[in-house]
Design a protein around this motif. Structure first.
Motif, mmCIF file in Angstrom:
data_model
loop_
_atom_site.group_PDB
_atom_site.id
_atom_site.type_symbol
_atom_site.label_atom_id
_atom_site.label_comp_id
_atom_site.label_asym_id
_atom_site.label_seq_id
_atom_site.Cartn_x
_atom_site.Cartn_y
_atom_site.Cartn_z
ATOM 1 N N ASN A 253 -22.968 12.466 -0.992
ATOM 2 C CA ASN A 253 -23.945 11.620 -1.639
ATOM 3 C C ASN A 253 -25.189 11.361 -0.742
ATOM 4 N N ASP B 293 -28.564 13.243 -1.380
ATOM 5 C CA ASP B 293 -29.486 12.839 -2.433
ATOM 6 C C ASP B 293 -30.892 12.704 -1.818
ATOM 7 N N SER C 8 -14.767 8.066 -6.571
ATOM 8 C CA SER C 8 -16.074 7.404 -6.597
ATOM 9 C C SER C 8 -17.136 8.348 -6.047
ATOM 10 N N ARG D 5 -21.071 10.158 -6.460
ATOM 11 C CA ARG D 5 -21.472 11.387 -7.155
ATOM 12 C C ARG D 5 -22.177 12.316 -6.171
ATOM 13 N N SER E 208 -25.664 17.568 -7.860
ATOM 14 C CA SER E 208 -25.028 18.511 -8.791
ATOM 15 C C SER E 208 -24.852 19.902 -8.181
ATOM 16 N N GLU F 75 -21.501 20.040 -6.645
ATOM 17 C CA GLU F 75 -20.370 19.671 -7.474
ATOM 18 C C GLU F 75 -19.713 20.937 -8.028
ATOM 19 N N PRO G 65 -16.240 20.163 -11.240
ATOM 20 C CA PRO G 65 -16.503 19.040 -12.154
ATOM 21 C C PRO G 65 -15.240 18.585 -12.870
ATOM 22 N N PRO H 166 -15.715 12.917 -17.537
ATOM 23 C CA PRO H 166 -15.911 11.498 -17.218
ATOM 24 C C PRO H 166 -14.762 10.632 -17.750
ATOM 25 N N HIS I 169 -18.798 8.858 -14.248
ATOM 26 C CA HIS I 169 -18.628 10.126 -13.537
ATOM 27 C C HIS I 169 -17.383 10.085 -12.647
ATOM 28 N N ASN J 80 -15.547 12.027 -9.431
ATOM 29 C CA ASN J 80 -15.776 12.972 -8.330
ATOM 30 C C ASN J 80 -14.445 13.646 -7.962
ATOM 31 N N ASN K 164 -14.501 18.825 -4.014
ATOM 32 C CA ASN K 164 -15.917 18.945 -3.652
ATOM 33 C C ASN K 164 -16.098 18.806 -2.138
#
Ligand SMILES: [Zn+2]
Length: 280
Positions: free
Chosen positions: A192, A195, A221, A223, A226, A229, A232, A235, A241, A243, A247
Motif C-alpha cells: 500500500n 500508492d 485489510s 489494498r 492494482s 494485485e 484478486p 469483495p 475490498h 486483499n 500478493n
C-alpha cells in the motif's frame, strides 16, 4: 525462494470462505511462514484453529488499539492462557492509534460498534502487553498511527524483548528510523506504500537498514496498487475490498525494485531477519 509475511490477519472472516484457494496460492508463490495476528479476545480462538490446521501460520495474540475499549475484564488472564497454550506464539497486534481518537469521523464504518479508547487507556493496554513480550522474550507486532513520538518514548523507557520487536507498516518519519532501530525495531513494508500519494514512505523504506527489513500484507485489510494485485478475491458482501495474502510475492518484487536489489537478494535478507525476530 522462501517468502515470509511478517504481519496479517488470516483468521479474518473475509478470507475464511476462500481458504482452500488462499492456502494453495500461498504454497504456490513460496510463502514459508505467515504471522496471523489476533486483534481482540474474540478472534484469538480462530488464530489457534488456523495455526493448528496450517503449519505456514505462526499465531500471534494481542489486543489492537481499536479493540482496547471493548476488552473484557479478564483480558489479561485470557491473553496469558492463549500464549501458554501456544508456545510458538507472539504478542500482537498491539499498539497506539491517534487517528481513531483525533481524526476519524464518528460514523466511520471501520469503527462501528467499538468504544474508542482514549490514548491514555490505549497506552496502558499496550504497555502491559509489551511488558509481557519483554518478560518472555516473544516476538511482538506493533501498530502505530499518528503516535510515533509517543511510541518511541514509551519503548525507550520500557523493558524491551531481547529479540527486538516489529513496527508493522511503519509510516512515521524517516528521521526516527535510526533511533527506533537502536531500541530493537524491525520495520515491515506494505504494498500500500506504493500508492502515488505515499511517495514519502518509499524514501523511508529505501533507508531502513537491510538487517531490520521485513515484508507484510496485512491481508485481508489494505489494498495494494492494482498493478501488484496478482491474486484478486471477490469483495465482501458489503462490497469491501479483500486483499489476498499471496500478493506478498509482488510486494517483495516491488520492494526489491525500490531498494535497487534483486528479489532473490531481498528474499535472502528478509528470511534471515524474519528467523532472527520470529525464530521459526
Ligand atoms: Zn494488522
Amino acid at each position: 525462494m522462501n517468502l515470509y509475511d511478517a504481519h496479517n490477519h488470516l483468521q479474518d472472516a473475509w478470507l475464511a470462505p476462500h481458504y482452500p484457494r488462499v492456502f494453495a496460492d500461498l504454497a504456490a508463490v513460496g510463502v514459508r511462514r505467515a504471522v496471523a495476528n489476533g486483534s481482540s479476545e474474540a478472534d484469538w480462538p480462530d488464530v489457534t484453529t488456523l495455526a493448528h490446521a496450517h503449519p505456514v501460520v505462526l499465531p500471534s495474540y494481542g489486543v489492537h488499539p481499536w479493540d482496547a475499549g471493548n476488552r473484557s475484564p479478564s483480558w489479561q488472564k485470557n491473553l496469558l492462557a492463549a500464549l501458554d497454550a501456544n508456545p510458538h506464539a507472539g504478542v500482537g497486534e498491539i499498539g497506539l492509534d491517534r487517528w481513531m481518537t483525533d481524526r476519524a469521523k464518528p460514523d466511520d464504518p471501520r469503527l462501528a460498534g467499538l468504544r474508542v479508547a482514549p490514548i491514555e487507556e490505549q497506552t496502558e493496554v499496550f504497555l502491559w502487553q509489551f511488558a509481557l513480550a519483554a518478560e518472555r522474550n516473544l516476538p511482538s507486532s506493533i501498530h502505530c498511527v499518528d503516535a510515533t513520538g509517543l511510541l518511541h518514548d514509551l519503548l525507550r523507557d520500557a523493558r524491551r524483548p531481547a529479540r527486538g520487536f516489529l513496527l508493522h507498516s511503519y509510516n512515521g518519519p524517516e528521521e526516527m528510523v535510526a533511533a527506533l532501530a537502536k531500541l530493537g525495531a524491525y520495520f515491515s513494508f506494505n504494498a500500500n506504500f506504493l500508492d502515488a500519494r505515499r511517495a514519502r514512505l518509499r524514501g523511508v523504506y529505501a533507508a531502513i537498514p537491510a538487517d531490520r527489513l521485513l515484508v507484510e500484507t496485512d491481508a485481508p485489510s489494505v489494498r495494494p496498487p492494482s498493478s501488484l494485485e496478482k491474486f484478486p478475491l471477490p469483495p465482501t458482501a458489503d462490497g469491501v475490498h479483500v486483499n489476498h495474502p499471496a500478493n506478498l510475492a509482488a510486494t517483495y518484487a516491488a520492494l526489491a525494485d525500490l531498494r535497487g536489489v534483486t528479489t532473490e537478494a531481498l528474499a535472502t535478507q528478509v528470511e534471515k531477519n524474519f528467523l532472527r525476530l520470529f525464530g521459526h
